[in-house]
Scaffold this motif. Structure first.
Motif, mmCIF file in Angstrom:
data_model
loop_
_atom_site.group_PDB
_atom_site.id
_atom_site.type_symbol
_atom_site.label_atom_id
_atom_site.label_comp_id
_atom_site.label_asym_id
_atom_site.label_seq_id
_atom_site.Cartn_x
_atom_site.Cartn_y
_atom_site.Cartn_z
ATOM 1 N N PRO A 1 30.344 81.237 74.066
ATOM 2 C CA PRO A 1 29.959 80.008 74.711
ATOM 3 C C PRO A 1 30.007 78.905 74.025
ATOM 4 N N HIS A 2 29.150 78.274 73.081
ATOM 5 C CA HIS A 2 28.841 77.118 72.938
ATOM 6 C C HIS A 2 30.495 76.586 72.246
ATOM 7 N N ASP B 1 36.235 77.961 75.015
ATOM 8 C CA ASP B 1 36.307 77.660 76.674
ATOM 9 C C ASP B 1 37.488 79.019 77.523
ATOM 10 N N ARG C 1 28.571 68.070 73.003
ATOM 11 C CA ARG C 1 27.566 69.168 72.681
ATOM 12 C C ARG C 1 26.724 68.471 72.111
ATOM 13 N N ALA D 1 34.969 84.012 74.486
ATOM 14 C CA ALA D 1 34.218 82.510 74.602
ATOM 15 C C ALA D 1 32.863 83.424 75.357
ATOM 16 N N TYR E 1 39.863 76.470 68.986
ATOM 17 C CA TYR E 1 38.231 76.102 68.865
ATOM 18 C C TYR E 1 38.960 75.470 67.881
ATOM 19 N N GLU F 1 38.516 85.843 76.521
ATOM 20 C CA GLU F 1 37.299 85.816 77.247
ATOM 21 C C GLU F 1 36.111 86.918 76.335
ATOM 22 N N GLY G 1 43.967 78.150 79.484
ATOM 23 C CA GLY G 1 44.705 77.106 78.530
ATOM 24 C C GLY G 1 46.079 76.547 78.508
ATOM 25 N N ARG H 1 35.262 67.980 73.266
ATOM 26 C CA ARG H 1 34.083 68.597 73.606
ATOM 27 C C ARG H 1 33.091 69.201 72.916
ATOM 28 N N ARG H 2 33.374 69.551 71.669
ATOM 29 C CA ARG H 2 32.381 69.369 70.612
ATOM 30 C C ARG H 2 31.387 68.366 70.451
ATOM 31 N N GLY I 1 38.219 79.567 80.320
ATOM 32 C CA GLY I 1 39.201 78.835 81.711
ATOM 33 C C GLY I 1 41.229 78.889 80.699
#
Length: 189
Positions: A40-41, A44, A189, A36, A66, A33, A48, A185-186, A46
């Motif tokens: 934040p970018h 995640d 963005r 993240a 990441y 948390e 894992g 995900r990267r 959430g």
């Protein structure tokens, strides 16, 4: 060369969660948390998926947070402890930020016969490019691992032991799926 992740931020996260509780699930969740919140970018918060990992004889669980061509961040640990070889990365520095437990290590090339100082919760260490260590990870130890450099050069060491020595195809499949999801995900963005 600019990087997305600041090791000082990772150090602050480790120091903040170290000693909060003895519940390692809570420690890891809180660390994710905080990471993240800081990134934040990139990260995640959430839930894992944990993936089995065996590299250099070190057997544990890894959660990928990441991954890029030049950096990665994972949570790694073992509820029962493990030991082995750190690997020798010619193009990557590997930072460890201990959240819980203890890591003991020694420099493989040093003339010194004593171990390095134990890594304790809230502390960090860096395996510089080209160096290698023997290590023992105590039961219940979990750390943030951050790699900086030509990250792709770490993948053979990270996968070969799992694939060839253990014949653990499912862990390699899951790791590949996690890398792919992070890369997608990267790109979005």
């Amino acid at each position: 060369m600019s990087y997305q992740i600041d090791p000082d931020v990772l150090q602050r996260v480790a120091a903040k969660v170290a000693g909060l509780t003895t519940d390692t699930d809570e420690i890891v969740m809180h660390a994710v948390e905080l990471l993240a919140d800081a990134y934040p970018h990139l990260i995640d918060p959430g839930p894992g998926r944990w993936v089995g990992s065996k590299a250099g004889g070190v057997l544990g669980k890894v959660r990928f947070l990441y991954f890029s061509a030049r950096e990665y961040v994972v949570i790694f640990g073992s509820p029962t402890g493990t030991q082995g070889f750190s690997g020798r990365y010619k193009h990557v520095d590997i930072h460890k930020f201990l959240l819980a437990g203890r890591i003991d290590s020694y420099d493989l090339e040093s003339d010194e016969t004593r171990p390095l100082p134990s890594l304790l919760p809230g502390e960090s260490t860096c395996l510089q490019r080209g160096h290698a260590r023997g290590l023992t990870i105590a039961p219940g130890s979990w750390h943030i691992e951050y790699g900086r450099g030509a990250v792709v050069t770490t993948l053979p060491f990270a996968m070969v032991d799992t694939l060839v020595m253990s014949l653990e195809l499912e862990s390699v499949r899951r790791s590949t799926a996690e890398f792919t999801a992070l890369l997608r995900r990267r790109l979005r963005r």
